[in-house]
Design a protein around this motif. Structure first.
Motif, PDB file in Angstrom:
ATOM      1  N   ILE A 233       1.073  -1.280  -0.126  1.00  0.00           N
ATOM      2  CA  ILE A 233       0.072  -0.401  -0.052  1.00  0.00           C
ATOM      3  C   ILE A 233       1.115   1.493  -0.139  1.00  0.00           C
ATOM      4  O   ILE A 233       1.474   1.443   0.546  1.00  0.00           O
ATOM      5  CB  ILE A 233      -1.141  -0.075   1.486  1.00  0.00           C
ATOM      6  N   PHE A 234       0.745   1.981  -1.084  1.00  0.00           N
ATOM      7  CA  PHE A 234       1.829   3.218  -1.101  1.00  0.00           C
ATOM      8  C   PHE A 234       0.739   4.484  -0.609  1.00  0.00           C
ATOM      9  O   PHE A 234       0.081   4.528  -1.035  1.00  0.00           O
ATOM     10  CB  PHE A 234       1.776   3.578  -3.032  1.00  0.00           C
ATOM     11  N   LEU A 235       1.697   4.912   0.526  1.00  0.00           N
ATOM     12  CA  LEU A 235       0.597   6.002   1.560  1.00  0.00           C
ATOM     13  C   LEU A 235       1.991   7.830   0.525  1.00  0.00           C
ATOM     14  O   LEU A 235       3.089   7.039   0.773  1.00  0.00           O
ATOM     15  CB  LEU A 235       0.959   5.900   2.763  1.00  0.00           C
ATOM     16  N   HIS A 236       0.995   8.466   0.354  1.00  0.00           N
ATOM     17  CA  HIS A 236       1.157   9.780   0.143  1.00  0.00           C
ATOM     18  C   HIS A 236      -0.006  10.379   0.181  1.00  0.00           C
ATOM     19  O   HIS A 236      -0.528  10.718   0.400  1.00  0.00           O
ATOM     20  CB  HIS A 236       2.302   9.634  -1.127  1.00  0.00           C
ATOM     21  N   GLY A 237       0.992  12.290   0.116  1.00  0.00           N
ATOM     22  CA  GLY A 237       0.207  12.926   0.574  1.00  0.00           C
ATOM     23  C   GLY A 237       0.743  14.127  -0.060  1.00  0.00           C
ATOM     24  O   GLY A 237       1.762  14.541  -0.771  1.00  0.00           O
ATOM     25  N   PHE A 238       0.269  15.248   0.435  1.00  0.00           N
ATOM     26  CA  PHE A 238       0.531  16.712   0.445  1.00  0.00           C
ATOM     27  C   PHE A 238       1.330  17.680   0.915  1.00  0.00           C
ATOM     28  O   PHE A 238       1.569  18.953   0.937  1.00  0.00           O
ATOM     29  CB  PHE A 238      -0.749  17.473  -0.534  1.00  0.00           C
ATOM     30  N   SER A 239       1.053  17.128   2.283  1.00  0.00           N
ATOM     31  CA  SER A 239       1.570  18.845   3.800  1.00  0.00           C
ATOM     32  C   SER A 239       2.584  18.637   3.507  1.00  0.00           C
ATOM     33  O   SER A 239       2.887  20.097   3.484  1.00  0.00           O
ATOM     34  CB  SER A 239       1.581  17.344   4.814  1.00  0.00           C
ATOM     35  N   LYS A 240       3.703  18.252   2.898  1.00  0.00           N
ATOM     36  CA  LYS A 240       5.416  18.584   2.938  1.00  0.00           C
ATOM     37  C   LYS A 240       5.279  19.044   1.565  1.00  0.00           C
ATOM     38  O   LYS A 240       5.972  20.034   2.238  1.00  0.00           O
ATOM     39  CB  LYS A 240       5.775  17.021   3.487  1.00  0.00           C
ATOM     40  N   ALA A 241       5.682  17.633   1.054  1.00  0.00           N
ATOM     41  CA  ALA A 241       6.396  18.760  -0.339  1.00  0.00           C
ATOM     42  C   ALA A 241       5.508  19.952  -1.038  1.00  0.00           C
ATOM     43  O   ALA A 241       6.193  20.287  -1.640  1.00  0.00           O
ATOM     44  CB  ALA A 241       6.277  17.671  -1.846  1.00  0.00           C
ATOM     45  N   PHE A 242       4.438  20.097  -1.013  1.00  0.00           N
ATOM     46  CA  PHE A 242       3.171  20.426  -2.292  1.00  0.00           C
ATOM     47  C   PHE A 242       3.020  22.027  -0.602  1.00  0.00           C
ATOM     48  O   PHE A 242       2.269  22.371  -1.017  1.00  0.00           O
ATOM     49  CB  PHE A 242       1.904  19.857  -2.536  1.00  0.00           C
ATOM     50  N   ALA A 243       3.667  21.966   0.447  1.00  0.00           N
ATOM     51  CA  ALA A 243       2.934  22.916   1.876  1.00  0.00           C
ATOM     52  C   ALA A 243       1.744  22.879   1.484  1.00  0.00           C
ATOM     53  O   ALA A 243       1.148  23.976   1.870  1.00  0.00           O
ATOM     54  CB  ALA A 243       4.011  24.055   1.366  1.00  0.00           C
ATOM     55  N   MET A 244       1.223  21.759   2.576  1.00  0.00           N
ATOM     56  CA  MET A 244       0.077  21.546   2.404  1.00  0.00           C
ATOM     57  C   MET A 244      -0.797  21.010   3.585  1.00  0.00           C
ATOM     58  O   MET A 244      -2.087  20.127   3.921  1.00  0.00           O
ATOM     59  CB  MET A 244      -0.847  21.481   1.025  1.00  0.00           C
ATOM     60  N   THR A 245      -0.716  21.252   4.105  1.00  0.00           N
ATOM     61  CA  THR A 245      -0.585  20.290   6.096  1.00  0.00           C
ATOM     62  C   THR A 245      -2.046  20.622   6.184  1.00  0.00           C
ATOM     63  O   THR A 245      -3.085  19.824   6.748  1.00  0.00           O
ATOM     64  CB  THR A 245       0.072  20.840   6.775  1.00  0.00           C
ATOM     65  N   GLY A 246      -2.470  22.032   6.204  1.00  0.00           N
ATOM     66  CA  GLY A 246      -4.105  22.348   6.870  1.00  0.00           C
ATOM     67  C   GLY A 246      -5.341  21.911   5.956  1.00  0.00           C
ATOM     68  O   GLY A 246      -5.739  22.081   6.346  1.00  0.00           O
TER      69      GLY A 246
END
Ligand code: PLP
Length: 393
Positions: A233-246
């Motif tokens: 299961i590949f888990l990824h997101g936008f918080s860090k590299a795209f500066a979108m934590t909120g």
């Protein structure tokens, strides 16, 4: 009749330790207004790029205020499929192999709930992200912590996995590059880990949230290695590299029956991620890459600075190959990591996180996040140097 409300708290929740990070930040909060430089919170200091914010505003203007499909907007899942194919060399079908979640945090929670029976054993490398062990406890699973070491740049090895393996191990949790160490694996190391996972028939949960922030070499996803997509299961997101934590937006990709199992939990709990955040995420994936590269360059400069300065101050610090965390060894001061962090905060007003917050193997280290302006890092390092000199006198 007086009563103790604590009696209503479920036993496994009552047994959760208080997060070492939260503990420490209560101390930091007490020093508000005192010129504290925080290298504590793992959050980009950049605001989400304007074109992404604009896309979300535009979505609201068009009246996009409703639930989406449980799996997420199909346009976003298509954008994720293209992005993952291009950057991670793995193909997922947008229709049934991708689930949009409320941050990687929710995807992690869904995965543990969907795949971990009571008593199942989950292996993970340690020091590690603070939520893994508590999440496993919440589903009555058992944790097997596999140590990584500064001498190996905190890379996980198949040898360490083999030494720690126990019968009943079912899941291998990976986080490469790693929070808090910045450690990652070479392709060869990853291939050996993949062979081990196949040999022991492990399901791999691969949290690759820091993968774009890789400074040396190229990031390889374990899911892209032969025979691994079907058990990862590949888990990824936008918080860090795209500066979108909120914005609280992430995703999980994997074999359709496994994504369906996660979806079963998701449909009765979160239902879907915010449509406004999903619209912003589409824009980020389609036109945000230049900004990701610009931010990565900044982190790279800051990494080189902080590693150089910490070593010059006498704190041995390997150069993290990814993420935005430095993890120096503070043993040379004769203080424990907690004493070091509290002393540094009280005397020099710099906040770092004691390494034991990331598991017992983090003892003797502190985590310093360099998602902070260059000038602030210079000032923080001046203060750290002064503190270390005072202690060592
Ligand atoms: N995984 C790791 C390794 C992290 O460091 C974090 C946040 O610090 C998360 C997951 C949670 O990310 P999100 O903001 O997408 O929930």
């Amino acid at each position: 009749m007086s009563t103790d409300p604590k009696k209503w708290v479920a036993g496994h929740v009552a047994s959760l330790p208080k997060s070492g990070i939260r503990d420490f930040f209560e101390l930091v909060a007490k020093m508000k207004g005192q010129d504290v430089i925080s290298l504590g919170v793992g959050e980009p200091d950049f605001v989400t790029p304007w074109h992404v914010r604009e896309a979300a505003i535009y979505a609201l203007e068009r009246g996009k205020t409703y639930y989406t499909s449980n799996l997420g907007l199909i346009e976003l899942r298509r954008a994720i499929a293209s992005y993952v194919a291009e950057h991670f060399a793995v193909d997922y079908r947008p229709e049934d192999q991708i689930l949009v979640s409320v941050g990687v945090s929710e995807a992690l929670d869904l995965a543990f709930r969907a795949f971990c029976n009571p008593g199942d054993k989950v292996m993970f490398h340690q020091p590690c992200y603070v939520s893994y062990h508590p999440s496993i406890t919440l589903v009555h699973g058992q944790s097997i912590a596999v140590p990584t070491f500064a001498k190996d740049n905190f890379a996980l090895t198949a040898g360490a996995l083999r030494a720690a393996w126990q019968p009943g191990a079912k899941i291998l949790m990976l986080n490469l590059p790693c929070n808090p160490t910045g450690g990652t694996c070479t392709r060869e190391q990853l291939e050996a880990i993949a062979a081990f996972a196949r040999e022991k028939d492990l399901l791999v949960l691969s949290d690759e949230i820091y993968s774009e922030l890789t400074f040396e070499g190229t990031h390889t996803s374990i899911a892209s290695l032969p025979g691994m997509a079907e058990r990862t299961i590949f888990l990824h997101g936008f918080s860090k590299a795209f500066a979108m934590t909120g914005w609280r937006i992430g995703y999980a990709c994997g074999p359709a029956p496994l994504i369906d199992a996660m979806m079963k939990v998701h449909q009765y709990t979160m239902m879907c991620a915010s449509i406004i955040a999903q619209e912003g995420a589409i824009e980020a994936l389609q036109r945000g890459w230049d900004n990701v590269c610009r931010m990565r360059e900044q982190y790279h400069r800051r990494r080189d600075l902080i590693v150089r300065r910490l070593n010059a101050a006498g704190l041995a610090c390997h150069s993290p190959r990814g993420s935005f965390y430095a993890f120096p060894d503070v043993a040379v001061t004769g203080l424990t990591e907690k004493e070091f962090a509290v002393g540094l905060l009280e005397q020099e007003k710099v906040a770092v996180v004691p390494g034991a917050a990331f598991g017992a193997n983090g003892a003797g280290h502190v985590r310093a996040c360099f998602a902070t302006a260059y000038d602030q890092i210079i000032e923080a390092c001046d203060r750290i140097e002064r503190f270390v000199q005072k202690i060592r006198k």
